[in-house]
Design a protein around this motif. Structure first.
Motif, PDB file in Angstrom:
ATOM      1  N   ALA A 128       0.812  -1.213   0.000  1.00 33.93           N
ATOM      2  CA  ALA A 128       0.000   0.000   0.000  1.00 33.93           C
ATOM      3  C   ALA A 128       0.847   1.266   0.000  1.00 33.93           C
ATOM      4  O   ALA A 128       0.540   2.228  -0.706  1.00 33.93           O
ATOM      5  N   TYR A 129       1.937   1.291   0.780  1.00 36.36           N
ATOM      6  CA  TYR A 129       2.594   2.556   1.081  1.00 36.36           C
ATOM      7  C   TYR A 129       3.961   2.748   0.434  1.00 36.36           C
ATOM      8  O   TYR A 129       4.491   3.862   0.449  1.00 36.36           O
ATOM      9  N   GLY A 131       5.973  -6.360   2.256  1.00 36.18           N
ATOM     10  CA  GLY A 131       4.621  -6.595   1.748  1.00 36.18           C
ATOM     11  C   GLY A 131       4.371  -8.074   1.526  1.00 36.18           C
ATOM     12  O   GLY A 131       5.097  -8.940   2.034  1.00 36.18           O
ATOM     13  N   TYR A 132       3.351  -8.348   0.751  1.00 37.12           N
ATOM     14  CA  TYR A 132       2.915  -9.719   0.540  1.00 37.12           C
ATOM     15  C   TYR A 132       2.755 -10.008  -0.947  1.00 37.12           C
ATOM     16  O   TYR A 132       2.554  -9.081  -1.746  1.00 37.12           O
ATOM     17  N   PRO A 133       2.831 -11.274  -1.351  1.00 41.26           N
ATOM     18  CA  PRO A 133       2.655 -11.634  -2.763  1.00 41.26           C
ATOM     19  C   PRO A 133       1.180 -11.546  -3.155  1.00 41.26           C
ATOM     20  O   PRO A 133       0.521 -12.553  -3.407  1.00 41.26           O
ATOM     21  N   SER A 134       0.677 -10.348  -3.184  1.00 41.64           N
ATOM     22  CA  SER A 134      -0.747 -10.107  -3.414  1.00 41.64           C
ATOM     23  C   SER A 134      -0.899  -8.893  -4.313  1.00 41.64           C
ATOM     24  O   SER A 134      -0.012  -8.024  -4.361  1.00 41.64           O
ATOM     25  N   ASP A 135      -2.009  -8.803  -5.028  1.00 42.62           N
ATOM     26  CA  ASP A 135      -2.254  -7.638  -5.879  1.00 42.62           C
ATOM     27  C   ASP A 135      -3.192  -6.646  -5.207  1.00 42.62           C
ATOM     28  O   ASP A 135      -3.719  -5.741  -5.848  1.00 42.62           O
ATOM     29  N   THR A 136      -3.402  -6.796  -3.898  1.00 35.25           N
ATOM     30  CA  THR A 136      -4.237  -5.862  -3.152  1.00 35.25           C
ATOM     31  C   THR A 136      -3.348  -4.968  -2.293  1.00 35.25           C
ATOM     32  O   THR A 136      -2.299  -5.411  -1.806  1.00 35.25           O
ATOM     33  N   PRO A 137      -3.727  -3.707  -2.088  1.00 36.91           N
ATOM     34  CA  PRO A 137      -2.896  -2.818  -1.277  1.00 36.91           C
ATOM     35  C   PRO A 137      -2.687  -3.335   0.144  1.00 36.91           C
ATOM     36  O   PRO A 137      -1.580  -3.273   0.675  1.00 36.91           O
ATOM     37  N   LEU A 138      -3.761  -3.831   0.761  1.00 39.05           N
ATOM     38  CA  LEU A 138      -3.678  -4.326   2.131  1.00 39.05           C
ATOM     39  C   LEU A 138      -4.193  -5.765   2.176  1.00 39.05           C
ATOM     40  O   LEU A 138      -5.369  -6.008   1.906  1.00 39.05           O
ATOM     41  N   ASP A 139      -3.307  -6.689   2.477  1.00 41.11           N
ATOM     42  CA  ASP A 139      -3.698  -8.084   2.604  1.00 41.11           C
ATOM     43  C   ASP A 139      -4.192  -8.286   4.034  1.00 41.11           C
ATOM     44  O   ASP A 139      -3.408  -8.534   4.962  1.00 41.11           O
TER      45      ASP A 139
END
Length: 278
Positions: free
Chosen positions: A69-70, A93-101
């Motif tokens: 996200a940031y 961060g995380y292996p995700s395509d969303t700003p906040l997992d």
């Protein structure tokens, strides 16, 4: 007929353009994939240092939580001003395509929860700290010249709560913590217990807090109770200034809980990078 042909050609060109589109890459960055001891995967985003190594022999390092996200905002703020470029920004961060997992961060940034409240799973804060201390920090030190006396942690909401917990339980891990809109109310203010233990150690002379700081930064439109909790925490910690701990409370005008972390990157980076140990 001609108009139709031009429209067809335009559509074809647009389609070709979209078909060959590539993701945007941020200049001056690199990305790692890392795993914790338990096999949890993390996406590590690095804003690379620019310029010569500082006189301290290493670059200051700022660790940023909720990197998906940031990271873009903090990276842009760092590169926009010359005085901020001589630092390393490490966003977790995380292996995700969303700003906040929300599922992953609920586990990583929280204390253990009673079974009735453990959905999504919570309680991974110490495992996450182990990952940062024992895996991520050594790898950063392998790749870059790091100023070991200038490590900072920045977190928002749950991340801010995690930052305060880190100060209380592993006070030598970071010299500076910035907690943006921290969720101090979580689980009936569970942080009060580690706070008491931290204070006891400090007053007993068991902690070296000479170059430590905690900044609590709230949005003006955060919940009134959340603002009061943060202000009260800073007031309780003021007495520890005699042992070296600097604490600060700030309010960002006009911002709410979700907007404030995007408003303050330049100020936060400026404060952390200028807080050198002389």
């Amino acid at each position: 007929m001609i108009r139709t042909l031009f429209m067809w050609l335009g559509a074809m060109l647009l389609g070709a353009s979209v078909a060959h589109a590539e993701p945007v890459t941020l200049d001056g960055t690199e990305q790692w994939t890392m795993q914790s001891a338990q096999g949890r995967e993390y996406r590590i985003m690095i804003s690379l240092p620019e310029g010569d190594v500082p006189y301290t022999g290493g670059y200051p390092v700022i660790y940023l939580l909720d990197g998906n996200a940031y990271f873009p905002a903090f990276h842009a703020a760092k590169r926009a001003q010359k005085r901020l470029r001589g630092s390393i920004l490490v966003a977790i961060g995380y292996p995700s395509d969303t700003p906040l997992d929300f599922v992953r961060r609920a586990f990583d940034l929280s204390p253990p929860a009673p079974p009735a409240r453990n959905d999504p799973p919570q309680g991974g804060q110490d495992l996450f700290l182990d990952f940062i201390e024992k895996r991520l920090m050594p790898k950063v030190a392998e790749h870059f010249k790091v100023d070991q006396d200038q490590r900072s942690l920045v977190g928002h909401s749950f991340g801010g709560m995690f930052g305060v917990y880190t100060l209380f339980t592993r006070p030598t891990l970071f010299q500076h913590v910035v907690a943006v809109s921290p969720s101090l109310w979580w689980q009936d203010r569970y942080l009060l217990e580690p706070e008491r233990a931290f204070n006891k150690r400090a007053y007993a002379g068991q902690l070296n807090l000479t170059h430590s700081s905690l900044t609590l930064l709230m949005g003006e439109r955060d919940l009134v109770q959340a603002i009061q909790d943060a202000r009260a925490l800073q007031e309780r910690l003021q007495d520890l200034s005699q042992y070296g701990l600097r604490s600060d409370f700030q309010i960002e005008p006009g911002e709410d809980h979700m907007s404030v972390p995007f408003r303050v990157p330049t100020r936060v980076l400026d404060e952390l990078i200028s807080a050198r140990r002389f």
